[in-house]
Scaffold this motif. Structure first.
Motif, PDB file in Angstrom:
ATOM      1  N   ILE A 120       0.840  -1.203   0.000  1.00 44.77           N
ATOM      2  CA  ILE A 120       0.000   0.000   0.000  1.00 44.77           C
ATOM      3  C   ILE A 120       0.874   1.252   0.000  1.00 44.77           C
ATOM      4  N   ALA A 121       1.977   1.208   0.770  1.00 44.11           N
ATOM      5  CA  ALA A 121       2.864   2.371   0.853  1.00 44.11           C
ATOM      6  C   ALA A 121       3.451   2.695  -0.515  1.00 44.11           C
ATOM      7  N   VAL A 122       3.883   1.659  -1.264  1.00 40.67           N
ATOM      8  CA  VAL A 122       4.458   1.881  -2.596  1.00 40.67           C
ATOM      9  C   VAL A 122       3.406   2.494  -3.515  1.00 40.67           C
ATOM     10  N   LEU A 123       2.189   1.925  -3.450  1.00 44.75           N
ATOM     11  CA  LEU A 123       1.107   2.392  -4.327  1.00 44.75           C
ATOM     12  C   LEU A 123       0.746   3.848  -4.027  1.00 44.75           C
ATOM     13  N   VAL A 124       0.596   4.136  -2.727  1.00 47.88           N
ATOM     14  CA  VAL A 124       0.220   5.496  -2.327  1.00 47.88           C
ATOM     15  C   VAL A 124       1.322   6.480  -2.707  1.00 47.88           C
ATOM     16  N   THR A 125       2.586   6.079  -2.481  1.00 49.72           N
ATOM     17  CA  THR A 125       3.702   6.963  -2.824  1.00 49.72           C
ATOM     18  C   THR A 125       3.713   7.263  -4.311  1.00 49.72           C
ATOM     19  N   LEU A 126       3.475   6.213  -5.112  1.00 51.70           N
ATOM     20  CA  LEU A 126       3.500   6.389  -6.560  1.00 51.70           C
ATOM     21  C   LEU A 126       2.395   7.352  -7.010  1.00 51.70           C
ATOM     22  N   CYS A 127       1.167   7.155  -6.473  1.00 48.46           N
ATOM     23  CA  CYS A 127       0.036   7.998  -6.898  1.00 48.46           C
ATOM     24  C   CYS A 127       0.197   9.434  -6.387  1.00 48.46           C
ATOM     25  N   ALA A 128       0.430   9.559  -5.064  1.00 52.27           N
ATOM     26  CA  ALA A 128       0.534  10.898  -4.490  1.00 52.27           C
ATOM     27  C   ALA A 128       1.746  11.620  -5.060  1.00 52.27           C
ATOM     28  N   GLY A 129       2.849  10.887  -5.253  1.00 50.84           N
ATOM     29  CA  GLY A 129       4.066  11.481  -5.794  1.00 50.84           C
ATOM     30  C   GLY A 129       3.850  11.971  -7.210  1.00 50.84           C
ATOM     31  N   THR A 130       3.123  11.198  -8.004  1.00 51.51           N
ATOM     32  CA  THR A 130       2.857  11.596  -9.382  1.00 51.51           C
ATOM     33  C   THR A 130       2.058  12.884  -9.426  1.00 51.51           C
ATOM     34  N   TRP A 131       1.057  12.980  -8.528  1.00 55.72           N
ATOM     35  CA  TRP A 131       0.278  14.217  -8.468  1.00 55.72           C
ATOM     36  C   TRP A 131       1.157  15.402  -8.071  1.00 55.72           C
ATOM     37  N   LEU A 132       1.998  15.186  -7.049  1.00 56.14           N
ATOM     38  CA  LEU A 132       2.859  16.268  -6.574  1.00 56.14           C
ATOM     39  C   LEU A 132       3.825  16.704  -7.686  1.00 56.14           C
ATOM     40  N   ALA A 133       4.376  15.705  -8.392  1.00 59.43           N
ATOM     41  CA  ALA A 133       5.313  16.016  -9.481  1.00 59.43           C
ATOM     42  C   ALA A 133       4.607  16.821 -10.564  1.00 59.43           C
ATOM     43  N   ALA A 134       3.362  16.420 -10.886  1.00 60.46           N
ATOM     44  CA  ALA A 134       2.611  17.125 -11.926  1.00 60.46           C
ATOM     45  C   ALA A 134       2.317  18.553 -11.497  1.00 60.46           C
ATOM     46  N   TRP A 135       1.995  18.719 -10.205  1.00 60.42           N
ATOM     47  CA  TRP A 135       1.682  20.064  -9.714  1.00 60.42           C
ATOM     48  C   TRP A 135       2.925  20.953  -9.773  1.00 60.42           C
ATOM     49  N   LEU A 136       4.053  20.417  -9.276  1.00 57.67           N
ATOM     50  CA  LEU A 136       5.314  21.173  -9.321  1.00 57.67           C
ATOM     51  C   LEU A 136       5.641  21.555 -10.756  1.00 57.67           C
ATOM     52  N   ASP A 137       5.367  20.610 -11.662  1.00 53.86           N
ATOM     53  CA  ASP A 137       5.674  20.835 -13.071  1.00 53.86           C
ATOM     54  C   ASP A 137       4.829  21.975 -13.651  1.00 53.86           C
ATOM     55  N   HIS A 138       3.618  22.185 -13.097  1.00 53.20           N
ATOM     56  CA  HIS A 138       2.793  23.315 -13.514  1.00 53.20           C
ATOM     57  C   HIS A 138       3.224  24.597 -12.807  1.00 53.20           C
ATOM     58  N   LEU A 139       3.581  24.417 -11.523  1.00 51.05           N
ATOM     59  CA  LEU A 139       3.825  25.564 -10.654  1.00 51.05           C
ATOM     60  C   LEU A 139       5.107  26.303 -11.027  1.00 51.05           C
ATOM     61  N   VAL A 140       6.189  25.531 -11.275  1.00 51.75           N
ATOM     62  CA  VAL A 140       7.499  26.157 -11.468  1.00 51.75           C
ATOM     63  C   VAL A 140       7.534  27.063 -12.703  1.00 51.75           C
ATOM     64  N   PRO A 141       7.086  26.582 -13.896  1.00 51.11           N
ATOM     65  CA  PRO A 141       7.118  27.506 -15.045  1.00 51.11           C
ATOM     66  C   PRO A 141       6.095  28.625 -14.927  1.00 51.11           C
ATOM     67  N   MET A 154      12.608  15.706  -5.662  1.00 46.51           N
ATOM     68  CA  MET A 154      11.706  15.931  -6.792  1.00 46.51           C
ATOM     69  C   MET A 154      11.627  17.423  -7.125  1.00 46.51           C
ATOM     70  N   ALA A 155      11.489  18.247  -6.092  1.00 49.37           N
ATOM     71  CA  ALA A 155      11.411  19.696  -6.315  1.00 49.37           C
ATOM     72  C   ALA A 155      12.695  20.201  -6.961  1.00 49.37           C
ATOM     73  N   LEU A 156      13.830  19.634  -6.514  1.00 52.69           N
ATOM     74  CA  LEU A 156      15.126  20.010  -7.075  1.00 52.69           C
ATOM     75  C   LEU A 156      15.176  19.663  -8.562  1.00 52.69           C
ATOM     76  N   ALA A 157      14.730  18.437  -8.900  1.00 48.98           N
ATOM     77  CA  ALA A 157      14.781  17.987 -10.299  1.00 48.98           C
ATOM     78  C   ALA A 157      13.860  18.831 -11.175  1.00 48.98           C
ATOM     79  N   VAL A 158      12.656  19.138 -10.660  1.00 51.24           N
ATOM     80  CA  VAL A 158      11.707  19.922 -11.463  1.00 51.24           C
ATOM     81  C   VAL A 158      12.228  21.343 -11.674  1.00 51.24           C
ATOM     82  N   SER A 159      12.766  21.956 -10.607  1.00 55.46           N
ATOM     83  CA  SER A 159      13.285  23.324 -10.753  1.00 55.46           C
ATOM     84  C   SER A 159      14.423  23.349 -11.759  1.00 55.46           C
ATOM     85  N   LEU A 160      15.302  22.355 -11.653  1.00 54.09           N
ATOM     86  CA  LEU A 160      16.443  22.272 -12.563  1.00 54.09           C
ATOM     87  C   LEU A 160      15.966  22.147 -14.004  1.00 54.09           C
ATOM     88  N   SER A 161      14.925  21.338 -14.213  1.00 50.26           N
ATOM     89  CA  SER A 161      14.497  21.066 -15.589  1.00 50.26           C
ATOM     90  C   SER A 161      13.857  22.293 -16.224  1.00 50.26           C
TER      91      SER A 161
END
Lengths: 174, 300
Positions: free
Chosen positions: B6-27, B258-265
């Motif tokens: 469950i932890a892996v599944l939740v991390t994958l789903c919640a992490g994907t959402w967070l990554a997508a949000w950061l990806d919108h937020l940073v630019p 993740m935030a570091l990678a998104v900002s860098l990109s």
């Protein structure tokens, strides 16, 4: 039977690689008029070996743009988008300062050199500083031959749309 | 076991959402627009309702499967990450090797994704990615092996334990920066996105639309989650930390990477592929080898 135009498209045949003379497949296609990486309206008849352009004809001119499309901020933003800096490009258009690293070094030196206007790197730097440049793009389509795809797209974005329109008209006549 | 699943599944789903949000937020920030936490869902819905494009004579099976493979590689990669100091879902003595094979197979998957539509731009993206992805695997392996040296084990659990005194980021300061570049390549991002870049109209995804496109983008973000979790484990001691329970520490560190990678990109310009190849072979590769050498000497 080899070659010809089966099903309306030229058969991919080998030809001399313009860089080292080996025989390599050539792929011919029209790109445009609404290819996202080219100015709207422009149709190029291209022959590619891998992603190296070995022949380039202008088949249709880019549409005439509003005069403000030549503004330095818009010109610089077009190049930044090709370098993956979508956010920085949007920022530039609304008048913010450029927030990005490596913009100067990302362009190979000497790429897209034009008479009296330096290379693409110099023109981008001029635009970023608010200066006007890239208004004369004569011979730019001939200079695409031998370039890799990403370099060619940067070169086309390194002149103003109106200069590109004039250069395309000239290349089409020639 | 079930909890870890469950932890892996939740991390994958919640992490994907967070990554997508950061990806919108940073630019959006650099142009003064706003992007709420729901922005990724709106974008996903807009993609989903678009009709599917058909190219001529595509390899349909591979085209449909490639996003699934990418997602599966992200999931397998995350499952070797220890969530507590007690264990991971895939508690392997060679966790680093499993992650390494996920990295290598990502190159194959991206290539196939560009191959399948039978169209010029995706194919150019596919070959470019293979040319960039193969040499970037070498720094990746050097960096991971260097991190395994003080632990004297390829198990991620032991690598975490070896950082109980001092984190690898302190012991091997070059490790995380080099590994971040590998992460940008694996997730087709920013300066290392040579597969799906703008100059080839979106590259391997140029002919994607509808659900297939949405799934490919989700898989890219999921891979970013897995990469960040592995980086947090290898260099920032994963679940180790005072007071709070292990998984919370891992999540916080993963979000940081993740935030570091998104900002860098979104902040670093992408150069041309041939120039990048020179940078990889002439600068990054010797640098990572030096890094391994120093780490080896220090571990002796």
């Amino acid at each position: 039977m080899m070659g010809g135009v089966p099903y309306g498209r030229p058969m991919a045949m080998t030809g001399e690689d313009i860089r080292d003379g080996l025989q390599l497949d050539r792929y011919s296609a029209r790109v445009g008029p609404f290819a996202p990486t080219l100015p709207p309206g422009l149709v190029l008849g291209l022959t590619l070996q891998g992603d190296v352009i070995v022949a380039c004809d202008v088949l249709a001119l880019p549409f005439v743009q509003a005069r403000e499309a030549d503004a330095p901020a818009y010109c610089a933003a077009r190049m930044l988008r090709l370098m993956g800096l979508e956010g920085a490009a949007d920022g530039l258009i609304v008048g913010n300062r450029l927030r990005a690293f490596g913009v100067g070094h990302a362009l190979p030196g000497g790429l897209g050199r034009l008479e009296n206007q330096g290379d693409a790197r110099v023109r981008l730097a001029t635009w970023l500083g608010g200066g006007v440049t890239g208004g004369d793009a004569r011979g730019i389509f001939r200079s695409l031959v031998g370039l890799e795809w990403s370099e060619a797209m940067l070169v086309l974005a390194s002149v103003t749309p109106s200069a590109l329109h004039r250069a395309a008209a000239e290349a089409q006549v020639a | 076991m079930l909890l870890l699943f469950i932890a892996v599944l939740v991390t994958l789903c919640a992490g994907t959402w967070l990554a997508a949000w950061l990806d919108h937020l940073v630019p959006a920030r650099s142009s003064g627009r706003s992007a709420g936490p729901l922005a990724p869902f709106r974008a996903a819905a807009a993609t989903l309702v678009r009709p599917r494009i058909e190219t001529e004579a595509p390899d349909r099976m591979i085209w449909r499967l490639a996003p699934g493979w990418y997602l599966a590689l992200a999931a397998v990669g995350l499952s070797v990450v220890p969530f507590t100091s007690a264990g991971a879902l895939l508690d392997s003595p060679v966790g680093i090797v499993i992650w390494g094979s996920c990295e290598a197979l990502t190159i194959v998957t991206v290539f196939l994704h560009g191959w399948a539509p039978n169209a010029p731009f995706p194919l150019i993206g596919a070959y470019r990615y293979a040319a960039i992805g193969l040499p970037i695997m070498l720094p990746s392996m050097f960096v991971l092996i260097a991190a395994a040296l003080p632990a004297e084990s390829l198990s991620l659990l032991v690598v975490v334990e070896s950082q109980s005194e001092v984190w690898n980021i302190v012991r091997q300061p070059l490790g995380l920066p080099l590994f971040l570049l590998v992460g940008l390549t694996l997730t087709l991002r920013g300066p290392f996105d040579f597969a799906d870049s703008a100059d080839i109209a979106g590259g391997t995804s140029a002919e994607d639309s509808g659900p297939g496109r949405a799934l490919w983008q989700v898989a890219r973000l999921a891979m970013l989650v897995s990469f960040s979790a592995v980086a947090a484990t290898v260099f920032l001691a994963g679940p180790l930390g005072p007071v709070l329970p292990g998984p919370i520490w891992l999540w916080m560190k993963t979000a940081f990477v993740m935030a570091l990678a998104v900002s860098l990109s979104h902040a670093v310009a992408r150069t041309t592929p041939s120039r990048m190849l020179t940078v990889i072979w002439v600068v990054l590769l010797p640098l990572s080898f030096l890094h391994l050498l120093v780490a080896g000497v220090l571990a002796l």
